[in-house]
Write an enzyme that holds these catalytic residues in place. Structure first.
Site, mmCIF file in Angstrom:
data_model
loop_
_atom_site.group_PDB
_atom_site.id
_atom_site.type_symbol
_atom_site.label_atom_id
_atom_site.label_comp_id
_atom_site.label_asym_id
_atom_site.label_seq_id
_atom_site.Cartn_x
_atom_site.Cartn_y
_atom_site.Cartn_z
ATOM 1 N N LYS A 18 23.162 48.224 7.243
ATOM 2 C CA LYS A 18 23.523 46.892 6.758
ATOM 3 C C LYS A 18 24.995 46.803 6.348
ATOM 4 O O LYS A 18 25.606 45.750 6.489
ATOM 5 C CB LYS A 18 22.601 46.402 5.643
ATOM 6 C CG LYS A 18 22.435 47.331 4.476
ATOM 7 C CD LYS A 18 21.390 46.786 3.526
ATOM 8 C CE LYS A 18 21.381 47.570 2.228
ATOM 9 N NZ LYS A 18 21.301 49.042 2.404
ATOM 10 N N ARG A 25 18.821 44.431 -5.323
ATOM 11 C CA ARG A 25 18.001 45.580 -4.952
ATOM 12 C C ARG A 25 16.710 45.627 -5.745
ATOM 13 O O ARG A 25 15.899 46.530 -5.534
ATOM 14 C CB ARG A 25 18.784 46.860 -5.215
ATOM 15 C CG ARG A 25 19.316 47.525 -3.937
ATOM 16 C CD ARG A 25 19.933 48.798 -4.365
ATOM 17 N NE ARG A 25 20.177 49.828 -3.445
ATOM 18 C CZ ARG A 25 21.304 50.005 -2.762
ATOM 19 N NH1 ARG A 25 22.232 49.094 -2.780
ATOM 20 N NH2 ARG A 25 21.480 51.096 -2.057
ATOM 21 N N ARG A 73 25.633 61.340 8.470
ATOM 22 C CA ARG A 73 26.666 60.386 8.049
ATOM 23 C C ARG A 73 27.794 61.129 7.332
ATOM 24 O O ARG A 73 27.561 62.058 6.565
ATOM 25 C CB ARG A 73 26.030 59.367 7.099
ATOM 26 C CG ARG A 73 26.947 58.233 6.755
ATOM 27 C CD ARG A 73 26.171 56.986 6.481
ATOM 28 N NE ARG A 73 25.723 56.925 5.098
ATOM 29 C CZ ARG A 73 25.299 55.808 4.531
ATOM 30 N NH1 ARG A 73 25.251 54.688 5.220
ATOM 31 N NH2 ARG A 73 24.905 55.815 3.285
ATOM 32 N N ARG A 80 28.474 62.499 1.503
ATOM 33 C CA ARG A 80 28.386 61.977 0.134
ATOM 34 C C ARG A 80 27.243 62.639 -0.624
ATOM 35 O O ARG A 80 26.208 62.940 -0.037
ATOM 36 C CB ARG A 80 28.113 60.460 0.187
ATOM 37 C CG ARG A 80 29.352 59.644 0.144
ATOM 38 C CD ARG A 80 29.147 58.174 0.406
ATOM 39 N NE ARG A 80 27.848 57.602 0.100
ATOM 40 C CZ ARG A 80 27.479 56.383 0.501
ATOM 41 N NH1 ARG A 80 28.309 55.630 1.188
ATOM 42 N NH2 ARG A 80 26.295 55.913 0.206
ATOM 43 N N ARG A 129 16.031 58.068 -2.520
ATOM 44 C CA ARG A 129 16.528 56.691 -2.342
ATOM 45 C C ARG A 129 15.546 55.860 -1.522
ATOM 46 O O ARG A 129 15.378 54.672 -1.774
ATOM 47 C CB ARG A 129 17.911 56.704 -1.666
ATOM 48 C CG ARG A 129 18.991 57.268 -2.574
ATOM 49 C CD ARG A 129 20.271 57.509 -1.826
ATOM 50 N NE ARG A 129 20.957 56.268 -1.482
ATOM 51 C CZ ARG A 129 21.961 56.196 -0.622
ATOM 52 N NH1 ARG A 129 22.380 57.271 0.015
ATOM 53 N NH2 ARG A 129 22.539 55.054 -0.382
HETATM 54 P P1 AMP Z 1 24.724 51.985 -1.281
HETATM 55 O O1 AMP Z 1 26.063 52.435 -0.850
HETATM 56 O O2 AMP Z 1 24.549 50.480 -1.196
HETATM 57 O O3 AMP Z 1 23.587 52.705 -0.630
HETATM 58 O O4 AMP Z 1 24.625 52.311 -2.871
HETATM 59 C C1 AMP Z 1 24.755 53.624 -3.357
HETATM 60 C C2 AMP Z 1 24.140 53.722 -4.749
HETATM 61 O O5 AMP Z 1 24.784 52.794 -5.641
HETATM 62 C C3 AMP Z 1 22.662 53.372 -4.858
HETATM 63 O O6 AMP Z 1 21.832 54.453 -4.496
HETATM 64 C C4 AMP Z 1 22.549 53.014 -6.331
HETATM 65 O O7 AMP Z 1 22.550 54.158 -7.166
HETATM 66 C C5 AMP Z 1 23.855 52.280 -6.582
HETATM 67 N N1 AMP Z 1 23.694 50.823 -6.314
HETATM 68 C C6 AMP Z 1 24.285 50.101 -5.323
HETATM 69 N N2 AMP Z 1 23.898 48.819 -5.368
HETATM 70 C C7 AMP Z 1 23.035 48.716 -6.415
HETATM 71 C C8 AMP Z 1 22.269 47.649 -6.984
HETATM 72 N N3 AMP Z 1 22.306 46.418 -6.469
HETATM 73 N N4 AMP Z 1 21.505 47.930 -8.058
HETATM 74 C C9 AMP Z 1 21.453 49.154 -8.598
HETATM 75 N N5 AMP Z 1 22.117 50.214 -8.104
HETATM 76 C C10 AMP Z 1 22.914 50.000 -7.030
#
Ligand code: AMP
Length: 213
Positions: free
Chosen positions: A13, A88, A127, A160, A171
């Site tokens: 996404k 989320r 990744r 990462r 996750r």
């Molecule tokens: P992403 O890069 O979008 O996969 O986000 C990486 C991490 O950031 C997630 O696993 C969460 O720990 C945190 N995170 C990102 N967006 C949110 C959100 N909307 N609510 C809570 N935690 C978030």
């Protein structure tokens, strides 16, 4: 045009959000990127977010919602935006709906990029991310021009912390229990569009454009 991107972590996404942002000229707002930038800059928000992120857990709703509500009030969001990684949880979606109602607006499109879990695990272990600009590549599907080096800023790419296999599984569990219910939430609002995210990036993008245009 206000768009929410839904889908499991690693569904692509973020990549699609970037392509939509470029084509339609509206900002991509990625909460994950905002948290990572804060971690890099060692801000208070970054220190708080890191402890959750490294465990594959979500950052608390209040922190995240305040951040997004503030961000979407900025001038560059006047014509719309793409939220990538937010909401989320149901409370986050409700907070967003409420904040938008105050300005007489709403989310126009919720795009759910669907990819089964086994694809996700395979994708995420390959990744590689740039610690400087946050751009992501893949050792098989999206190779950088030079092996292990970011195309944009020349930094060495890394796996990462939150892309390690154990954390990916965590996750995904968090996604299924807390984020997946948003599909129903936006379906009920009549704005949900599901897209098969297992195909080529450009094919997925063409489908999304057909929805948005
Ligand atoms: P992403 O890069 O979008 O996969 O986000 C990486 C991490 O950031 C997630 O696993 C969460 O720990 C945190 N995170 C990102 N967006 C949110 C959100 N909307 N609510 C809570 N935690 C978030």
């Amino acid at each position: 045009m206000k768009i929410v991107m839904l889908g499991a972590p690693g569904a692509g996404k973020g990549t699609q959000a970037r392509m939509i942002s470029e084509k339609f000229g509206i900002p991509q707002i990625s909460t994950g990127d905002i948290f990572r930038a804060n971690i890099r800059d060692n801000t208070e928000l970054g220190q708080r977010a890191k402890s959750y992120m490294d465990q594959g857990l979500l950052v608390p709703d209040q922190v995240t919602c305040d951040l997004v509500v503030d961000r979407i009030s900025k001038d560059d969001c006047a014509e719309g935006y793409i939220l990538d990684g937010f909401p989320r949880t149901i409370p986050q979606a409700e907070a967003l709906t409420k904040a938008l109602e105050k300005t007489g607006s709403r989310i126009d499109f919720a795009i759910d990029v669907e990819v089964p879990d086994d694809h996700i695990v395979e994708r995420m272990s390959g990744r590689r991310a740039c610690p400087q600009c946050g751009e992501t590549f893949h050792i098989l599907y999206r190779k950088p021009v030079k092996d292990g080096i970011c195309d944009h800023c020349g930094n060495e790419l890394i796996l990462r912390d939150d892309d390690h296999p154990d954390t990916v599984q965590k996750r995904l569990d968090v996604y299924h229990s807390q984020t997946q219910p948003l599909i129903e939430y936006y379906r009920e609002q009549g704005v949900l569009h599901s897209i098969d995210g297992t195909r080529e990036m450009d094919t997925v993008f063409a489908d999304i454009c057909a929805v948005l245009e």
